[in-house]
Design an enzyme around this catalytic site. Sequence first.
Site, PDB file in Angstrom:
ATOM      1  CE1 TYR A   1      -3.412  -1.069  -2.053  1.00 30.26           C
ATOM      2  CE2 TYR A   1      -4.599  -3.144  -1.964  1.00 30.26           C
ATOM      3  CZ  TYR A   1      -3.654  -2.334  -2.551  1.00 30.26           C
ATOM      4  OH  TYR A   1      -2.938  -2.780  -3.620  1.00 30.26           O
TER       5      TYR A   1
ATOM      6  NE  ARG B   1      -0.376  -4.019  -2.021  1.00 30.61           N
ATOM      7  CZ  ARG B   1      -0.010  -2.813  -1.675  1.00 30.61           C
ATOM      8  NH1 ARG B   1      -0.782  -2.083  -0.930  1.00 30.61           N
ATOM      9  NH2 ARG B   1       1.155  -2.344  -2.035  1.00 30.61           N
TER      10      ARG B   1
ATOM     11  CD  GLN C   1       4.840 -10.069   1.397  1.00 32.87           C
ATOM     12  OE1 GLN C   1       5.453 -11.082   1.719  1.00 32.87           O
ATOM     13  NE2 GLN C   1       4.412  -9.197   2.261  1.00 32.87           N
TER      14      GLN C   1
ATOM     15  CG  ASP D   1       3.148  -5.593  -4.417  1.00 32.03           C
ATOM     16  OD1 ASP D   1       2.838  -4.801  -5.318  1.00 32.03           O
ATOM     17  OD2 ASP D   1       2.777  -5.461  -3.237  1.00 32.03           O
TER      18      ASP D   1
ATOM     19  CB  SER E   1       5.634  -3.596  -2.488  1.00 28.56           C
ATOM     20  OG  SER E   1       4.391  -3.751  -1.891  1.00 28.56           O
TER      21      SER E   1
HETATM   22  P1  NAD Z   1      -0.851   2.752  -0.272  1.00 30.19           P
HETATM   23  O1  NAD Z   1       0.181   3.206  -1.245  1.00 30.19           O
HETATM   24  O2  NAD Z   1      -2.233   2.410  -0.750  1.00 30.19           O
HETATM   25  O3  NAD Z   1      -1.003   3.902   0.874  1.00 30.19           O
HETATM   26  C1  NAD Z   1       0.107   4.442   1.542  1.00 30.19           C
HETATM   27  C2  NAD Z   1      -0.176   4.615   3.014  1.00 30.19           C
HETATM   28  O4  NAD Z   1      -1.056   5.709   3.229  1.00 30.19           O
HETATM   29  C3  NAD Z   1      -0.839   3.405   3.668  1.00 30.19           C
HETATM   30  O5  NAD Z   1      -0.048   2.973   4.758  1.00 30.19           O
HETATM   31  C4  NAD Z   1      -2.182   3.948   4.118  1.00 30.19           C
HETATM   32  O6  NAD Z   1      -2.635   3.347   5.327  1.00 30.19           O
HETATM   33  C5  NAD Z   1      -1.878   5.415   4.330  1.00 30.19           C
HETATM   34  N1  NAD Z   1      -3.065   6.300   4.364  1.00 30.19           N
HETATM   35  C6  NAD Z   1      -4.188   6.237   3.616  1.00 30.19           C
HETATM   36  N2  NAD Z   1      -5.036   7.247   3.966  1.00 30.19           N
HETATM   37  C7  NAD Z   1      -4.418   7.952   4.953  1.00 30.19           C
HETATM   38  C8  NAD Z   1      -4.775   9.107   5.712  1.00 30.19           C
HETATM   39  N3  NAD Z   1      -5.937   9.718   5.543  1.00 30.19           N
HETATM   40  N4  NAD Z   1      -3.893   9.557   6.614  1.00 30.19           N
HETATM   41  C9  NAD Z   1      -2.705   8.938   6.810  1.00 30.19           C
HETATM   42  N5  NAD Z   1      -2.306   7.836   6.133  1.00 30.19           N
HETATM   43  C10 NAD Z   1      -3.163   7.352   5.218  1.00 30.19           C
HETATM   44  O7  NAD Z   1      -0.375   1.494   0.567  1.00 30.19           O
HETATM   45  P2  NAD Z   1       0.997   0.672   0.534  1.00 30.19           P
HETATM   46  O8  NAD Z   1       2.043   1.479   1.135  1.00 30.19           O
HETATM   47  O9  NAD Z   1       1.245   0.161  -0.828  1.00 30.19           O
HETATM   48  O10 NAD Z   1       0.653  -0.582   1.469  1.00 30.19           O
HETATM   49  C11 NAD Z   1      -0.076  -0.487   2.652  1.00 30.19           C
HETATM   50  C12 NAD Z   1       0.109  -1.764   3.503  1.00 30.19           C
HETATM   51  O11 NAD Z   1      -0.100  -2.963   2.788  1.00 30.19           O
HETATM   52  C13 NAD Z   1       1.492  -1.871   4.107  1.00 30.19           C
HETATM   53  O12 NAD Z   1       1.354  -2.286   5.431  1.00 30.19           O
HETATM   54  C14 NAD Z   1       2.134  -2.967   3.338  1.00 30.19           C
HETATM   55  O13 NAD Z   1       3.126  -3.641   4.093  1.00 30.19           O
HETATM   56  C15 NAD Z   1       0.975  -3.864   3.037  1.00 30.19           C
HETATM   57  N6  NAD Z   1       1.281  -4.645   1.844  1.00 30.19           N
HETATM   58  C16 NAD Z   1       1.147  -6.005   1.871  1.00 30.19           C
HETATM   59  C17 NAD Z   1       1.492  -6.751   0.754  1.00 30.19           C
HETATM   60  C18 NAD Z   1       1.390  -8.246   0.700  1.00 30.19           C
HETATM   61  O14 NAD Z   1       1.145  -8.877   1.705  1.00 30.19           O
HETATM   62  N7  NAD Z   1       1.585  -8.831  -0.475  1.00 30.19           N
HETATM   63  C19 NAD Z   1       1.939  -6.118  -0.393  1.00 30.19           C
HETATM   64  C20 NAD Z   1       2.046  -4.742  -0.385  1.00 30.19           C
HETATM   65  C21 NAD Z   1       1.705  -4.028   0.740  1.00 30.19           C
END
Ligand code: NAD
Length: 367
Positions: free
Chosen positions: A225, A119, A124, A127, A130
């Site tokens: 994450y 990530r 991006q 991905d 996402s």
């Molecule tokens: P994910 O599917 O692993 O998790 C979903 C969400 O659940 C996350 O926001 C996580 O913080 C939250 N979570 C985990 N445990 C929790 C708890 N106990 N209570 C409440 N919430 C909880 O994650 P995702 O949605 O795929 O991505 C997370 C972050 O990573 C986002 O900010 C996203 O923008 C970023 N991201 C960056 C890139 C990149 O730069 N290439 C790519 C994908 C995602």
Amino acid sequence: MKIGILKETSDKRVAIVPDLVKKWTEQKFEVLFENGCGEQSNFSDGQYQQAGGRGHKREEILSNGDILIVIKPLEDKETSKIKKGCLVISNYQPFFKTDLIEDIANKELSALSLDMIPRITIAQSMDVLSSMASIAGYKAVIMAADHLARYFPMLTTAAGSIPPAKVLVIGAGVAGLQAVATARRLGAVVEAFDTRLAAKEEVESLGAKFVEVEGAKDDASAGGYAVEQTEEYKQRQKELIFEKCVKADVIITTAQLRGKPAPKLVTKEMVKEMKPGSVIVDLASSTGGNCELTEDNKTIVHDNVVIIGNSDLASEVPQHASQLYSKNIENYTKVFFKEGEYELDLENEIVKSSCMVKEGNLLYQKQ
Ligand code: NAD
């Protein structure tokens, strides 16, 4: 080289759409597609043919392809039909199932796992996690609205006023933020919660309220994450979620921890106290679910609350999901496709992270 596009056996999407077939045939690849592979996502065999692809039966593609592309990994019995040296591109989720990639290694194949692409900013556009999570977040709200016996928006009518639905989104990552945005568009009052404080600004920018629990652990080094929280934090979180659940008409849960079971955030006791007819959509169901009562791939009713356990909702918007998936693969394969051939350079960070097996050598190491 021959690229084989396979029909999914338990998904309405297709990994590659005709647009990309055209580009690859222009780059000197031969593209074989399984007859009917795009049927459920509205891409016809005629479109694949027009793009330069050749339709075949599944068995022929398995035994002839130099590169095979499929969203869900092939089963053992099919892996044994693949020709030696072939590169398979899929989603192996090695954190949960190492046996699949071990099998690939034993058969002297190569495997790239799209869910392991790092990530980082330059990756991006590749991905799939996402792009598919965003679709799932949207569809979760649409499904919840469909099951709810109430309106989402506030309405003032000659027959009386209707208050807006209250939606609680737990986990404000990619899926959660799209759920927030979709529920807001439908006129609901939305609250969202995440352990990552970075999510606060994003939630608020979509017009929702961020539910904050103090004392979250720093996750700056976790690559985007979430990290596991302390027991004290979990207790505070539980109390606050209880308070919010009881008031909500809809709860969308998306909370995941990379490589670990999903945290249980909505308990049986909370469901018991929810309003009759409320709806929970649990997008974390494939890793155990965020709700204690969730059953993966099932919709159940418990204490008058509808609980939908589905981590595959992108498959329910198959046309756009396939289009985005295919675009992600196009961007990813640009890293190692060269004029009708490919080269897996393990010095490249993107290839290194996503290459699980290279020519029979198992590269993935369980952390
Ligand atoms: P994910 O599917 O692993 O998790 C979903 C969400 O659940 C996350 O926001 C996580 O913080 C939250 N979570 C985990 N445990 C929790 C708890 N106990 N209570 C409440 N919430 C909880 O994650 P995702 O949605 O795929 O991505 C997370 C972050 O990573 C986002 O900010 C996203 O923008 C970023 N991201 C960056 C890139 C990149 O730069 N290439 C790519 C994908 C995602």
